[in-house]
Scaffold this motif. Structure first.
Motif, short mmCIF file in Angstrom:
data_model
loop_
_atom_site.label_atom_id
_atom_site.label_comp_id
_atom_site.label_asym_id
_atom_site.label_seq_id
_atom_site.Cartn_x
_atom_site.Cartn_y
_atom_site.Cartn_z
N UNK A 177 49.16 4.70 50.77
CA UNK A 177 49.29 4.18 49.42
C UNK A 177 50.75 4.04 48.98
N UNK A 178 51.56 5.09 49.18
CA UNK A 178 52.96 5.05 48.72
C UNK A 178 53.88 5.77 49.70
N UNK A 179 53.57 5.69 50.99
CA UNK A 179 54.23 6.53 51.99
C UNK A 179 55.26 5.81 52.84
N UNK A 180 55.72 4.63 52.44
CA UNK A 180 56.69 3.91 53.26
C UNK A 180 58.11 4.35 52.94
N UNK A 181 58.97 4.23 53.94
CA UNK A 181 60.38 4.54 53.73
C UNK A 181 61.00 3.58 52.72
N UNK A 182 60.55 2.35 52.73
CA UNK A 182 61.07 1.37 51.77
C UNK A 182 60.79 1.79 50.33
N UNK A 183 59.55 2.25 50.07
CA UNK A 183 59.22 2.65 48.71
C UNK A 183 60.02 3.87 48.28
N UNK A 184 60.19 4.83 49.21
CA UNK A 184 60.99 6.01 48.87
C UNK A 184 62.44 5.62 48.62
N UNK A 185 62.95 4.66 49.39
CA UNK A 185 64.31 4.18 49.17
C UNK A 185 64.44 3.56 47.78
N UNK A 186 63.43 2.83 47.35
CA UNK A 186 63.46 2.20 46.02
C UNK A 186 63.44 3.26 44.92
N UNK A 187 62.61 4.28 45.08
CA UNK A 187 62.54 5.36 44.08
C UNK A 187 63.88 6.07 43.98
N UNK A 188 64.42 6.46 45.14
CA UNK A 188 65.67 7.22 45.16
C UNK A 188 66.83 6.38 44.63
N UNK A 189 66.85 5.11 44.98
CA UNK A 189 67.93 4.23 44.52
C UNK A 189 67.87 4.06 43.01
N UNK A 190 66.67 3.91 42.46
CA UNK A 190 66.54 3.76 41.01
C UNK A 190 66.99 5.03 40.28
N UNK A 191 66.57 6.19 40.78
CA UNK A 191 67.00 7.45 40.16
C UNK A 191 68.50 7.63 40.28
N UNK A 192 69.08 7.20 41.40
CA UNK A 192 70.53 7.31 41.56
C UNK A 192 71.25 6.50 40.50
N UNK A 193 70.67 5.37 40.12
CA UNK A 193 71.26 4.57 39.05
C UNK A 193 71.29 5.31 37.72
N UNK A 194 70.26 6.12 37.46
CA UNK A 194 70.24 6.93 36.24
C UNK A 194 71.28 8.03 36.30
N UNK A 195 71.60 8.48 37.51
CA UNK A 195 72.47 9.63 37.69
C UNK A 195 73.95 9.33 37.58
N UNK A 196 74.31 8.08 37.66
CA UNK A 196 75.74 7.76 37.68
C UNK A 196 76.44 8.28 36.44
N UNK A 197 77.45 9.11 36.68
CA UNK A 197 78.23 9.67 35.59
C UNK A 197 77.66 10.92 34.96
N UNK A 198 76.53 11.44 35.51
CA UNK A 198 75.90 12.61 34.89
C UNK A 198 76.39 13.94 35.47
#
Length: 282
Positions: A214-235
């Motif tokens: 359902x949600x176990x691909x490396x691509x999907x995890x990369x998308x999740x992590x990349x999006x969260x990294x965008x929130x983290x910039x400067x924190x």
């Protein structure tokens, strides 16, 4: 036209006396009523890491409290007795605990390392009024508040609750609209908006439960992590952490449990973008 509830994405149209899909809100006497207010099905003293929160007062304990009902329909729900046990009068039972009494309970356990109260187990925000009232009392007692949520609520409810919460763990169950709408009966964009708003004002950690097929691909995890990294910039040290959890067969889903090696592999993918990644239930 029937009145429409505005607490979450379901926007239930309810006739007089009818309870919504979440089983926690009813239209009655010209207004919407929280029917699970203060009705506690589960209460326990837990390690803070069990929420899971690994970077908020690590090593401490917290009083965890939950009611009944949920606005999603996850087929693998581990608390389905209180979230989906509809028509069974919630076999686990419940008792009324006022906001003031809950704060007193939290204070009583401070000598056992308790730092406050976590609203968890079912979806707390379908009964947001109690979360707010109890949080105010907990803060008066000089203690902390934690929210464990699926994040699938309206902007109105989000903005009412956020000022009263010190730390959150929010589920980001996947990164496709199809998974959220077809499997979970939720709204991914609403969850992402919730995470973004929460991360701006309090401590936030995110959990993704990896379900095979359902949600176990490396691509999907990369998308999740990349999006969260965008929130983290400067924190800096307040960066959002990601918990990658292992699925086990529960409730209506009998897909085999997630391979431990997959969880670790996806964690390595996420670490390419994030400073704080944790494997759960491995």
């Amino acid at each position: 036209m029937m009145p429409k509830c505005d607490v979450c994405h379901n926007e239930c149209n309810l006739e007089e006396g009818v309870v919504g899909l979440c089983r926690a809100r009813k239209y009655e006497n010209g207004g919407f009523k929280c029917v699970n207010y203060g009705l506690v099905t589960s209460i326990a003293l837990d390690p803070i890491e069990k929420k899971p929160l690994n970077r908020f007062f690590p090593g401490s304990n917290i009083i965890s409290v939950g009611s009944f009902g949920c606005n999603l329909r996850c087929p693998f729900c581990q608390n389905h007795e209180i979230s989906y046990g509809f028509g069974q009068e919630y076999n686990m039972g419940y008792r009324y605990i006022s906001a003031e009494e809950l704060a007193d309970i939290a204070k009583e356990y401070s000598d056992r390392g308790n730092i406050g109260v976590a609203f968890t187990y079912n979806e707390p925000l379908i009964g947001y009024e109690y979360v707010i009232d109890a949080s105010k009392e907990v803060h008066k007692a000089g203690m902390k508040t934690v929210l464990v949520s699926n994040g699938c609520v309206s902007e109105r409810v989000r903005d009412l609750v956020l000022p009263h919460i010190d730390a959150m763990n929010i589920d980001l169950k996947g990164f496709t609209d199809a998974y959220y709408s077809d499997v979970l009966r939720g709204n991914r964009r609403l969850v992402m908006s919730f995470i973004e708003a929460a991360a701006a004002i309090c401590h936030v950690e995110v959990t993704t439960l990896v379900v095979p097929g359902f949600n176990d691909s490396e691509r999907e995890m990369e998308q999740i992590a990349s999006w969260l990294a965008g929130l983290n910039r400067g924190r800096g040290k307040e960066n959002v952490a990601l918990h990658i959890s292992r699925y086990f067969p529960r409730f209506k889903m009998d897909v085999p449990a997630t391979d431990v090696r997959l969880v670790y592999r996806l964690a390595d993918v996420a670490r390419k973008h994030l400073d704080y990644v944790y494997e759960g239930n491995c």
